[in-house]
Design a protein around this motif. Structure first.
Motif, PDB file in Angstrom:
ATOM      1  N   TYR A  10     -54.070-100.530 -19.018  1.00 41.61           N
ATOM      2  CA  TYR A  10     -54.678-101.552 -19.875  1.00 41.61           C
ATOM      3  C   TYR A  10     -54.557-101.178 -21.353  1.00 41.61           C
ATOM      4  O   TYR A  10     -54.237-102.021 -22.205  1.00 41.61           O
ATOM      5  CB  TYR A  10     -56.150-101.752 -19.505  1.00 41.61           C
ATOM      6  N   THR A  26     -53.963-114.715 -23.525  1.00 45.26           N
ATOM      7  CA  THR A  26     -53.679-113.607 -22.614  1.00 45.26           C
ATOM      8  C   THR A  26     -54.764-112.537 -22.699  1.00 45.26           C
ATOM      9  O   THR A  26     -55.233-112.021 -21.669  1.00 45.26           O
ATOM     10  CB  THR A  26     -52.307-112.982 -22.932  1.00 45.26           C
ATOM     11  N   GLY A  70     -57.830-113.732 -20.842  1.00 47.47           N
ATOM     12  CA  GLY A  70     -57.648-113.642 -19.395  1.00 47.47           C
ATOM     13  C   GLY A  70     -57.711-112.212 -18.894  1.00 47.47           C
ATOM     14  O   GLY A  70     -58.334-111.924 -17.856  1.00 47.47           O
ATOM     15  N   VAL A  71     -57.093-111.283 -19.631  1.00 43.29           N
ATOM     16  CA  VAL A  71     -57.085-109.875 -19.229  1.00 43.29           C
ATOM     17  C   VAL A  71     -58.485-109.278 -19.327  1.00 43.29           C
ATOM     18  O   VAL A  71     -58.952-108.565 -18.417  1.00 43.29           O
ATOM     19  CB  VAL A  71     -56.091-109.074 -20.093  1.00 43.29           C
ATOM     20  N   GLN A 101     -60.842-110.546 -16.494  1.00 43.13           N
ATOM     21  CA  GLN A 101     -60.564-109.922 -15.195  1.00 43.13           C
ATOM     22  C   GLN A 101     -60.895-108.434 -15.211  1.00 43.13           C
ATOM     23  O   GLN A 101     -61.307-107.872 -14.187  1.00 43.13           O
ATOM     24  CB  GLN A 101     -59.104-110.139 -14.803  1.00 43.13           C
ATOM     25  N   LYS A 151     -60.040-113.814 -10.994  1.00 45.91           N
ATOM     26  CA  LYS A 151     -58.599-113.544 -11.126  1.00 45.91           C
ATOM     27  C   LYS A 151     -57.977-114.449 -12.197  1.00 45.91           C
ATOM     28  O   LYS A 151     -57.199-115.358 -11.926  1.00 45.91           O
ATOM     29  CB  LYS A 151     -57.894-113.771  -9.787  1.00 45.91           C
ATOM     30  N   GLU A 203     -56.279-113.371 -15.037  1.00 44.93           N
ATOM     31  CA  GLU A 203     -55.195-112.771 -15.830  1.00 44.93           C
ATOM     32  C   GLU A 203     -53.878-113.532 -15.680  1.00 44.93           C
ATOM     33  O   GLU A 203     -53.278-113.969 -16.674  1.00 44.93           O
ATOM     34  CB  GLU A 203     -55.013-111.324 -15.422  1.00 44.93           C
ATOM     35  N   GLU A 239     -51.910-116.117 -18.368  1.00 41.66           N
ATOM     36  CA  GLU A 239     -50.541-115.830 -18.794  1.00 41.66           C
ATOM     37  C   GLU A 239     -49.615-117.024 -18.532  1.00 41.66           C
ATOM     38  O   GLU A 239     -48.762-117.357 -19.357  1.00 41.66           O
ATOM     39  CB  GLU A 239     -50.018-114.587 -18.068  1.00 41.66           C
TER      40      GLU A 239
END
Length: 642
Positions: free
Chosen positions: A152, A188, A191-192, A195, A202, A204, A208
Motif C-alpha cells: 500500500y 482511486t 476506493g483504496v 477498502q 470491496k 478498490e 479504479e
C-alpha cells in the motif's frame, strides 16, 4: 452470505464497466499509441482482478459444491495480488506517457522507478512460503501481514509521484486532461482507503474501473482532435501537441506538405471535395510515419512531426521523408479511379532552430508559398519567405497606424482610345524599411490577419473623398473602380457598412464600380450573388476582374450580375503570340457581348492592341499604353494635359 452477495455485486459492476471501456476503445480504433496500449492494459488488469475476485466470492458462497474450494480461493487471492500490485506503477507510466515526461527520463531513473515494484512483486511471489503479505487462519479467515502495508505504501508513493509529474507538466496538458487525471487520482485513493480501512467493502477495483472510464472519455477519446472528414489529427490537435513539446523543450522537426493545385484538380476531375484527395495522400504519408504524427491543418496542407527521441538522427529522417514525398508527387495519384497529377511543396524546418514558437509554426502553415520559388523541397535558407511575411505583416500594421498607404489610379478609356472612361483605384504601401509594396504581396497576408477590412475601408474612403471633390466628374470620368475582397463581402452587414461610408460623402453611388476577382468569386455564389444584387439595387456598379485566369469563369459569369467583364491581360497577350490565343480572345469577347455585358480589356500596351480590340468591339481599355498606375495628383495632371 449477505457480504458475499454485496461483494459479487461490486465485482459484476466492475466487470461491466471494464468491458465497456475495453470494447469502446477498440471500436474507436485508437489503440496504436503507447498511451492507448497502457490504458487498455490497466483495464485488462482491473477486469482480470474483478473476475478472479468474483470467482473467489462464488466459491466461498457455494463452498459445499467445490471439493477443493479453499485451495481455489487461496489461488485466486494469490493471482489477485500478483496481478494487481503493479497497477499504481502502471498508472505512473501512463501519466509519464500522456504528459510526455517519459521522453526526458534516463535509463537509470527508469530502473530506479522499477525497484519498489520489484520489491513488492517479490513479496507477493514468495508469500505462499513466507506469508509476509497475507495469510489465512482457521476457518479460511483472511489476515493482512506487514508486507501488504508495504504494498500500500509503495502504491501510494507511485500515485503521489504520478500526481507530482502531472503538476510539473500542468501547462503541457489541456484543461480537460488535467482534471481527468486528477479525478482518477482522487477516486482511486478514495476506493483504496475505504477498502484498506474496512476490508468488507470491496471498493478498490470498482473505483479504479470508474476512474478508467473517466480517463477514456476525457483523455483517450480524441473526437475533438480529429478532422471529421478525413479522420486525421486536426489543426487544434497540432497546436496542443506542439505546445506540449515546446513546454518540455523538446527538439523536433516538422515536414509540411502544401498541395498547390488541389482546387484546380478537384474542379477538373469533378471530385466533390478536396478531402478525397487528402485521404489518398494521407494513406501514403502513413507509410512514412505513424498515424498519430500526421496532421491535416487546412484543406491543402498536411504536416508530419518527426520527434528527436524517436529517431537516431531526426534531421536526416525528416529530410529523407521530404525526398520520398517529393518523389511520390512526381508520379500520378489515383482517386476513385481518376488519375491526376498533384503539385506540392514540402517544407522541412526544425523547432526551435528555424521556428521558435507555436505562433511561428501556424504562421508558416498559413503562409502561401511564394510563386517565384522554383524548388519543391524548402529548408534552411529557403525559409526566408517566412521572415519576409512577418516583415510585410509588420509593415501593414505600421502602415495603418502611420498612414503609409496610398491610393493610386490607373485610367481606363473608351473604345475610341481617346475618351476617358474612368480609373481603377489601386492600393500601394510605402514602408520606410521594405520600400514600396504591391497588393499581390500584402493583400493575401492582410486577408489572413484580418487587416483587409481596414485596407478596403481606407481605399473606399479615399475614392469617395476624391469623387466628392468633383474633379473626376470634371474630367469626364463615368466611375472609379474599387477592388473588393471576397473575404470582406462575406461578412455580416457588409452592404450596410458600404452604404453608410458612401452616403457620408453625399456622392452618387453610380460613380463607384466594385470589382471582384473572377477566380475567387466562385467560393460562395449564393451569398456573393446576394451581396452584388443588394449593392446594385443601391445604385452601385459591378465588374468581374481578371476574367480568364480561373477555372470557374463560366459559372461566375452566368451566376453573378456583373455590368462589366474585365478580360485579363494574359488573354490579350496570348492572342499576339499564337493563332489559338487569338481564337480564345475573339471567342471570349463574342460570348460576353452575347450576354449583354460591357467588356474592358486589361494590359493594353501598344497601338496595335488598341486597333485589334476596336475591331472586336471592346468597350473599354486599360493599360500602360495610356498610363501606368499613378497618384491622384499625377492623374489630375495627366488627364488635364491630354
Amino acid at each position: 452470505m449477505n457480504d458475499n452477495l454485496f461483494h459479487i455485486a461490486f465485482y459484476c459492476a466492475t466487470i461491466l464497466v471494464g468491458l465497456t471501456a475495453i470494447i469502446y476503445t477498440n471500436l474507436q480504433k485508437r489503440t496504436d499509441r503507447r498511451q492507448n496500449r497502457i490504458f487498455l492494459f490497466m483495464n485488462y488488469v482491473v477486469l482480470f482482478n474483478a473476475i478472479t475476485c468474483l470467482c473467489s466470492e462464488f466459491i466461498e458462497l457455494y463452498r459445499h459444491f467445490f471439493l477443493r474450494g479453499d485451495g481455489l480461493i487461496m489461488l485466486f487471492q494469490y493471482v489477485y495480488f500478483l496481478v494487481h500490485t503493479p497497477i499504481a506503477a502502471i498508472f505512473l507510466y501512463y501519466v509519464l506517457t500522456v504528459t510526455g515526461s517519459i521522453r526526458n527520463k534516463s535509463v537509470f531513473s527508469k530502473i530506479l522507478y522499477l525497484i519498489p515494484l520489484c520489491l513488492t512483486e517479490f513479496l507477493v511471489l514468495t508469500n505462499p512460503v513466507t506469508h509476509f503479505v497475507y495469510y489465512y487462519s482457521e476457518g479460511m479467515q483472511f489476515n493482512r501481514s506487514w508486507g501488504e502495508i508495504i504494498i500500500y505504501l509503495v502504491s501510494i508513493a507511485y500515485t503521489v509521484f504520478a500526481f507530482i509529474c502531472l503538476m510539473l507538466s500542468w501547462n503541457a496538458l489541456t484543461r480537460r486532461r488535467r482534471w481527468a487525471i486528477v479525478y482518477f487520482f482522487i477516486l482511486t485513493i478514495i476506493g483504496v482507503v475505504v477498502q484498506f480501512l474496512d476490508i468488507s467493502i470491496k471498493s478498490e477495483l470498482f473505483a479504479e474501473s470508474i476512474a478508467l472510464i473517466g480517463l477514456m472519455l476525457a483523455v483517450e477519446n480524441e473526437d475533438d482532435r480529429l478532422d471529421a472528414e478525413t479522420d486525421f489529427y486536426n489543426r487544434n490537435a497540432l497546436k496542443m501537441d506542439v505546445e506540449s513539446l515546446l513546454t518540455k523543450k523538446n527538439v523536433f522537426y516538422i515536414v509540411c506538405v502544401k498541395i498547390t493545385n488541389i482546387d484546380s484538380v478537384r474542379r477538373i476531375t469533378g471530385l466533390s471535395n478536396a478531402d478525397e484527395i487528402i485521404q489518398e495522400v494521407a494513406v501514403f504519408l502513413k507509410t512514412l510515419l505513424p498515424r498519430y504524427y500526421i496532421y491535416h491543418t487546412d484543406p491543402n496542407t498536411m504536416l508530419l512531426l518527426v520527434k528527436e527521441d524517436d529517431f537516431i538522427n531526426s534531421e536526416l529522417e525528416a529530410l529523407t521523408m521530404a525526398e520520398d514525398i517529393d518523389c511520390r508527387f512526381k508520379s500520378e495519384w489515383t482517386v476513385h479511379g481518376v488519375q491526376m497529377k498533384l503539385s506540392a511543396v514540402t517544407i522541412v524546418a526544425s523547432i526551435p532552430m528555424h521556428i521558435h514558437t507555436l505562433a511561428d509554426l501556424m504562421y508558416m502553415i498559413d503562409t502561401p508559398v511564394p510563386k517565384n520559388i522554383d524548388r519543391t523541397i524548402l529548408r534552411n535558407g529557403d525559409l526566408k519567405f517566412l521572415t519576409r511575411r512577418a516583415e510585410v505583416e509588420a509593415a501593414i500594421t505600421e502602415g495603418l497606424k502611420k498612414g503609409n498607404f496610398e491610393v493610386y489610379y490607373q485610367p481606363t478609356y473608351c473604345s475610341d482610345g481617346v475618351t476617358l472612361h474612368g480609373a481603377e483605384a489601386l492600393i500601394r504601401l510605402h514602408d520606410p524599411e521594405l520600400g514600396d509594396l504591391f497588393p499581390d504581396e500584402f493583400i493575401p497576408i492582410a486577408e489572413q490577419t484580418g487587416y483587409i477590412d481596414d485596407i478596403d475601408d481606407y481605399v473606399l474612403n479615399e475614392v469617395c473623398a476624391f469623387l466628392q471633390s468633383g474633379e473626376p466628374t470634371r474630367l469626364g470620368m463615368e466611375c472609379i473602380n474599387v477592388n473588393l475582397s471576397v473575404v470582406q463581402c462575406m461578412q455580416d452587414k457588409f452592404v450596410e457598412r458600404i452604404r453608410e461610408i458612401v452616403d457620408s460623402y453625399g456622392i452618387s453611388k453610380s460613380l463607384i464600380n466594385f470589382e471582384i476577382t473572377e477566380s475567387v468569386s466562385a467560393s460562395d455564389y449564393e451569398l456573393l450573388s446576394k451581396v452584388i444584387t443588394d449593392l446594385k439595387e443601391n445604385g452601385f456598379q459591378f465588374s468581374m476582374d481578371d476574367y480568364g485566369t480561373g477555372y470557374s469563369n463560366m459559372h461566375s459569369l452566368f451566376s453573378l450580375s456583373f455590368d462589366i467583364v474585365k478580360i485579363d491581360k494574359s488573354i490579350l497577350w496570348d492572342a499576339e503570340n499564337s493563332e489559338l490565343g487569338e481564337i480564345i480572345l475573339e471567342s471570349c469577347i463574342h460570348m460576353i457581348k452575347q450576354m449583354k455585358r460591357k467588356i474592358l480589356v486589361e494590359g493594353v500596351e501598344t497601338k496595335k492592341h488598341v486597333e485589334k480590340l476596336k475591331k472586336l468591339g471592346v468597350d473599354y481599355y486599360q493599360g500602360y499604353f495610356f498610363s501606368k498606375p499613378i497618384t491622384k495628383t499625377e492623374l489630375l495632371s495627366y488627364c488635364t494635359s491630354r
